[in-house]
Design an enzyme around this catalytic site. Structure first.
Site, PDB file in Angstrom:
ATOM      1  N   HIS A 147       0.829  -1.209   0.000  1.00  0.00           N
ATOM      2  CA  HIS A 147       0.000   0.000   0.000  1.00  0.00           C
ATOM      3  C   HIS A 147       0.863   1.258   0.000  1.00  0.00           C
ATOM      4  O   HIS A 147       0.360   2.362  -0.181  1.00  0.00           O
ATOM      5  CB  HIS A 147      -0.914   0.005   1.232  1.00  0.00           C
ATOM      6  CG  HIS A 147      -2.244   0.654   1.002  1.00  0.00           C
ATOM      7  ND1 HIS A 147      -2.402   1.762   0.200  1.00  0.00           N
ATOM      8  CD2 HIS A 147      -3.481   0.350   1.483  1.00  0.00           C
ATOM      9  CE1 HIS A 147      -3.683   2.116   0.193  1.00  0.00           C
ATOM     10  NE2 HIS A 147      -4.352   1.273   0.944  1.00  0.00           N
ATOM     11  N   ASP A 345     -10.043 -13.105 -14.769  1.00  0.00           N
ATOM     12  CA  ASP A 345     -10.011 -14.416 -15.428  1.00  0.00           C
ATOM     13  C   ASP A 345      -8.607 -14.669 -15.964  1.00  0.00           C
ATOM     14  O   ASP A 345      -8.168 -14.043 -16.923  1.00  0.00           O
ATOM     15  CB  ASP A 345     -11.038 -14.430 -16.569  1.00  0.00           C
ATOM     16  CG  ASP A 345     -11.088 -15.763 -17.297  1.00  0.00           C
ATOM     17  OD1 ASP A 345     -10.318 -16.675 -16.945  1.00  0.00           O
ATOM     18  OD2 ASP A 345     -11.888 -15.885 -18.242  1.00  0.00           O
TER      19      ASP A 345
END
Length: 386
Positions: A147, A345
């Site tokens: 982060h 995907d």
């Protein structure tokens, strides 16, 4: 019950092509410098696998080359192609058993390392991946992205670019290439105290008149519901704070004029703030509108002021000190609802395990969690508490 996980291999995946010399140094932005010092953890579950992802990860790191680098002195990223940590492991249970687990501590072994732990004894990799294969042939891809350099939007862009390459889609068009210019918008500084700046931008007294003028989003309503229950836990304490602040992460990209694209990389976020007193009954609609008002205050005008403020860091330190002294109680929330997490995907279909409705993960002390799980107002809105 903890899962039995056997690590099969550990290696470092480097970019498939070296980073050019003129791109070797990337300045962090001020918002990167002020960001929290942990990793964004995420796990994707798939009911079968076809390929291993190392080759496509290297290709993706060539485009997202700062993620293969090393942060230097909180000022810049040395884009030295050090690479990402990559682990392959076998899990001694079925995928369906893992999906049912809702305790993050039970799922944490599927990640490459503890996203909230220290990095003593190992290189502070900016990306880690753990490829977990279950007994049934299903797969869990656990990821940690620092982060300190990336927010949720940047993590989402990176993961989807990686998935596209894994499907054989090759690199996206040049228009979709990540943009690493956040430091031009928010230049870094030399010394950074920990913390962030909060302003009292929405209060219960200022919000009542707009209840009928603003319809809160589903996320804001869910946040208000949990915030209200959080204040119930506060009131049970011997010496609760007088004020409770709800802070919500807001993506700056679509708040600016003109808006920034989603592939504008870095910590392009600020905190929407709502405040109210801890005591007294709280109306759910009023709390949701408070949160909504705080979020709406993050707009292009706010960003322009943010760029010109000289006291941003000093104000951050003062607010942090107030929290440490217990003068304010803080409820922090963020949402992944707008990010295409369930569209990732890699070539074997979309992730499984998606639940109907909004799934809320709440982190509290064990004592406070016991109060939350038995709060009748909360339970009247939820389908299950696990």
């Amino acid at each position: 019950m903890m899962m039995n996980i056997e690590v099969l291999s550990r290696e470092t995946i480097k970019p498939s092509s070296p980073t050019p010399q003129h791109l070797r140094n990337l300045r962090l932005s001020l918002l990167d410098q002020l960001s929290v010092r942990f990793y964004v953890p995420i796990i994707f579950f798939y009911d079968h696998m076809r390929i291993i992802l190392k080759k496509s990860l290297g290709e993706c790191l060539s485009r997202y080359y700062p993620l293969a680098g090393t942060i230097r002195d909180d000022i810049s990223v040395d884009c030295n192609d050090a690479g990402a940590e990559y682990i392959e492991a076998r899990v001694g249970c079925k995928l369906s058993e893992a999906i049912k687990k809702s305790d993050f501590e039970l799922l944490k072994p599927l990640l490459p390392f503890d996203p909230y732990g220290n990095v003593i004894g190992r290189r502070e990799a900016l990306v880690g991946v753990k490829f977990n294969v279950f007994d049934c042939g299903g797969v869990g891809i656990g990821m940690c992205v620092s982060h300190r350099i990336a927010d949720a939007a940047s993590v989402s862009a990176f993961v989807n670019a990686w998935a596209t390459m894994s499907r054989g889609g090759g690199s996206s068009t040049e228009a979709d290439d990540p943009i690493f210019d956040a430091a031009l918008l928010f230049p870094p500084i030399d010394i950074v105290p920990a913390g962030f700046k909060l302003e009292k931008r929405a209060s219960s007294s200022s919000c009542v008149g707009v209840l009928n003028k603003y319809s809160p989003t589903c996320v804001q309503v869910v946040s208000a519901l949990i915030w209200n229950t959080f204040m119930t836990t506060i009131r049970s304490k011997p010496k609760p704070g007088n004020e409770c602040v709800a802070v919500h992460a807001v993506n700056l990209r679509d708040k600016m004029v003109p808006p920034l694209p989603n592939h504008f990389f870095g910590n392009l976020l600020q905190i929407g703030v709502a405040a109210t007193t801890v005591d007294g009954d709280k109306d759910l609609g009023a709390l949701a509108s408070l949160i909504g008002n705080g979020v709406r205050e993050i707009n292009d005008e706010y960003v322009r002021r943010l760029k010109m403020e000289d006291d941003h860091v000093d104000s951050s330190k003062k607010e942090r000190d107030r929290f440490l002294k217990g003068e304010k109680e803080v409820f922090a929330s963020s949402s992944w609802c707008r990010f295409p997490r369930y569209e990732v995907d890699f070539g074997w279909g979309k992730p499984v395990g998606k639940r109907v409705g909004i799934e809320a993960w709440v982190n509290l002390s064990e004592q406070d969690m016991a109060i939350l799980q038995h709060d009748l107002d909360l339970l009247s809105f939820v389908s299950s508490v696990y």
